[in-house]
Design a protein around this motif. Structure first.
Motif, PDB file in Angstrom:
ATOM      1  N   LEU A 106     -11.661  -2.281  21.970  1.00  0.00           N
ATOM      2  CA  LEU A 106     -12.412  -1.428  21.050  1.00  0.00           C
ATOM      3  C   LEU A 106     -12.300  -1.985  19.629  1.00  0.00           C
ATOM      4  N   THR A 107     -13.389  -1.943  18.905  1.00  0.00           N
ATOM      5  CA  THR A 107     -13.380  -2.393  17.511  1.00  0.00           C
ATOM      6  C   THR A 107     -12.359  -1.586  16.704  1.00  0.00           C
ATOM      7  N   GLY A 108     -11.632  -2.276  15.835  1.00  0.00           N
ATOM      8  CA  GLY A 108     -10.653  -1.566  15.017  1.00  0.00           C
ATOM      9  C   GLY A 108      -9.799  -2.512  14.209  1.00  0.00           C
ATOM     10  N   THR A 141      -9.035   2.561  15.751  1.00  0.00           N
ATOM     11  CA  THR A 141     -10.486   2.427  15.648  1.00  0.00           C
ATOM     12  C   THR A 141     -10.943   2.885  14.269  1.00  0.00           C
TER      13      THR A 141
END
Length: 226
Positions: A106-108, A141
């Motif tokens: 997940l983007t973060g 995130t």
């Protein structure tokens, strides 16, 4: 963080070149059978360190699979090691024939990276989680949902490579490291994560959606009113 854009993982080149050089020497010495064995070994090492391009899942909030392999755990547990919370856990076992490049789910932002030395039990066994060498990334995130992805060494895996560093901003599907030979990756997710895989499923890093993590406002709106 270093980026890998080649069809082979950068960490594999020294091993591939060494095997190829040894094979060439054996061939020049006229040692046909050892040279053929060296050629097979070179081919396998090249195959092991392959790093294919993958197409990311398109749905919003998709949890991108961090590793190729087979799902061996899907559970809800109390995690007192990485997130100190009750979480959803997914474990993926990689055998020696799987792609071993690992990707960001997940983007973060990377909050913490912990490399812990340990033993080398078979990665598909429960005691591997507690005793094997591992590298744990804790991330957050953009809407402050925390999760962890943990690379765990296996029976014959002796080297975990993690290129991520605290403070790095990373994208879903981005390569961040690899584990040499048989190994495992564990993923610890918020309880709001909606899991779409089950034990026994075969998954692919950077391509399979393990489920969806709704944005915090969406997750909160799904909670029942007391």
């Amino acid at each position: 963080m270093q980026k890998t854009e080649l069809p082979l993982a950068l960490e594999g080149y020294p091993f591939i070149l060494f095997c190829a050089f040894a094979t060439l020497v054996l061939a020049l010495l006229g040692l046909i059978v050892p040279a053929l064995a060296g050629l097979l070994l070179t081919g396998f090492v090249t195959y092991f360190f392959r790093d294919p391009t993958r197409v990311l899942p398109g749905q919003p909030g998709a949890i991108v699979c961090p590793a190729d392999g087979k799902v061996i755990v899907v559970d809800e547990i109390d995690d007192d090691r990485f997130l100190q919370a009750r979480v959803r856990k997914i474990s993926i076992f990689m055998n020696i024939f799987n792609v071993h490049v690992n990707r960001i789910p997940l983007t973060g932002t990377v909050e913490r990276v912990v490399l812990s030395p340990g033993k080398f039990y078979a990665a598909d066994k429960d005691k591997a989680v507690l005793h094997n060498e591992y590298c744990a990334l804790t991330l957050s995130t953009p809407n402050q949902q925390r999760y962890a992805v943990v690379q765990i060494a296996g029976l014959i895996a002796r080297r975990i490579v993690c290129r991520a560093e605290p403070g790095d901003r990373v994208l879903a599907g981005e390569r961040f490291g690899l584990i040499r030979l048989g190994s495992r990756v564990d993923l610890y997710l918020p309880l709001s994560a909606q899991i779409a895989v089950k034990v026994g499923d075969t998954v692919r890093a950077g391509e399979t959606a393990l489920g969806v993590l709704p944005a915090r406002s969406e997750a909160d709106s799904q909670e029942p009113i007391a």
